[in-house]
Motif scaffolding. Structure first.
Motif, PDB file in Angstrom:
ATOM      1  N   MET A   3      41.694  37.639  42.358  1.00 32.36           N
ATOM      2  CA  MET A   3      41.117  36.862  41.550  1.00 32.36           C
ATOM      3  C   MET A   3      40.658  37.447  40.146  1.00 32.36           C
ATOM      4  O   MET A   3      40.524  37.110  39.363  1.00 32.36           O
ATOM      5  CB  MET A   3      39.483  36.375  42.400  1.00 32.36           C
ATOM      6  N   LEU A   4      40.113  38.724  40.401  1.00 33.20           N
ATOM      7  CA  LEU A   4      39.860  39.566  39.204  1.00 33.20           C
ATOM      8  C   LEU A   4      40.982  39.732  38.233  1.00 33.20           C
ATOM      9  O   LEU A   4      40.788  39.604  37.013  1.00 33.20           O
ATOM     10  CB  LEU A   4      39.303  40.980  39.451  1.00 33.20           C
ATOM     11  N   ALA A   5      42.223  39.851  38.556  1.00 35.70           N
ATOM     12  CA  ALA A   5      43.402  39.841  37.875  1.00 35.70           C
ATOM     13  C   ALA A   5      43.636  38.564  36.970  1.00 35.70           C
ATOM     14  O   ALA A   5      44.285  38.516  35.900  1.00 35.70           O
ATOM     15  CB  ALA A   5      44.757  40.178  38.752  1.00 35.70           C
ATOM     16  N   LYS A   6      43.046  37.632  37.380  1.00 36.36           N
ATOM     17  CA  LYS A   6      43.070  36.281  36.580  1.00 36.36           C
ATOM     18  C   LYS A   6      42.232  36.054  35.722  1.00 36.36           C
ATOM     19  O   LYS A   6      42.281  35.084  34.870  1.00 36.36           O
ATOM     20  CB  LYS A   6      43.106  34.967  37.562  1.00 36.36           C
ATOM     21  N   SER A  57      39.674  38.024  32.256  1.00 34.01           N
ATOM     22  CA  SER A  57      39.675  39.327  31.407  1.00 34.01           C
ATOM     23  C   SER A  57      38.909  40.271  31.680  1.00 34.01           C
ATOM     24  O   SER A  57      38.607  41.233  30.707  1.00 34.01           O
ATOM     25  CB  SER A  57      39.559  38.721  29.978  1.00 34.01           C
ATOM     26  N   LEU A  58      38.161  40.351  32.743  1.00 34.93           N
ATOM     27  CA  LEU A  58      37.176  41.307  32.836  1.00 34.93           C
ATOM     28  C   LEU A  58      37.973  42.517  33.023  1.00 34.93           C
ATOM     29  O   LEU A  58      39.071  42.725  33.729  1.00 34.93           O
ATOM     30  CB  LEU A  58      36.371  40.902  34.212  1.00 34.93           C
ATOM     31  N   PRO A  59      37.115  43.559  32.915  1.00 34.19           N
ATOM     32  CA  PRO A  59      37.770  44.893  33.012  1.00 34.19           C
ATOM     33  C   PRO A  59      37.547  45.472  34.581  1.00 34.19           C
ATOM     34  O   PRO A  59      36.714  44.965  35.295  1.00 34.19           O
ATOM     35  CB  PRO A  59      36.642  45.968  32.251  1.00 34.19           C
ATOM     36  N   ARG A  60      38.681  46.359  34.933  1.00 29.68           N
ATOM     37  CA  ARG A  60      38.593  46.642  36.342  1.00 29.68           C
ATOM     38  C   ARG A  60      37.562  47.812  36.476  1.00 29.68           C
ATOM     39  O   ARG A  60      37.744  48.752  35.572  1.00 29.68           O
ATOM     40  CB  ARG A  60      39.967  46.930  36.628  1.00 29.68           C
ATOM     41  N   ILE A  61      36.741  47.812  37.111  1.00 30.64           N
ATOM     42  CA  ILE A  61      35.832  48.761  37.609  1.00 30.64           C
ATOM     43  C   ILE A  61      35.856  48.887  38.925  1.00 30.64           C
ATOM     44  O   ILE A  61      36.025  48.201  39.781  1.00 30.64           O
ATOM     45  CB  ILE A  61      34.473  48.735  36.998  1.00 30.64           C
TER      46      ILE A  61
END
Length: 80
Positions: free
Chosen positions: A1-4, A6-10
Motif C-alpha cells: 500500500m505504501l508503494a502506491k 508518495s510517502l517516504p519509506r521509514i
C-alpha cells in the motif's frame, strides 16, 4: 500500500526518533518520555534528545515567575 503513495519509506524504529522530540517539545516530563520509549534510564533519553529541550529551561523560568507572582498577589490580599 505504501508503494502506491508518495510517502517516504521509514522504518518502524524511525517512528521512535520522531516521537521522542515531539513528547519533549510538548512538555512531557523526560521520565515519562523515557518510559514510553522503553529506555532503561532517563539518562538515555536526555542524552539522545536533549537538543529539543533548550526551550524547556525558559519555560521553567516562566512557570516559576508566574507562581511567584500568584503567591505574592495572594499574600498581598491576606495582608491587605
Amino acid at each position: 500500500m505504501l508503494a502506491k503513495t508518495s510517502l517516504p519509506r521509514i522504518r518502524f524504529h524511525d517512528l521512535r526518533h520522531s516521537l521522542a522530540p515531539c513528547l519533549l517539545a510538548a512538555g512531557v516530563h523526560p521520565k515519562i518520555a523515557s518510559e514510553r520509549l522503553g529506555h532503561s534510564t532517563i539518562g538515555i533519553t536526555i542524552g539522545l534528545y536533549s537538543h529539543v529541550m533548550p526551550g524547556m529551561q525558559a519555560n521553567a523560568v516562566k512557570q516559576v515567575d508566574a507562581a511567584n507572582k500568584a503567591g505574592k498577589k495572594a499574600s498581598d490580599r491576606m495582608i491587605g
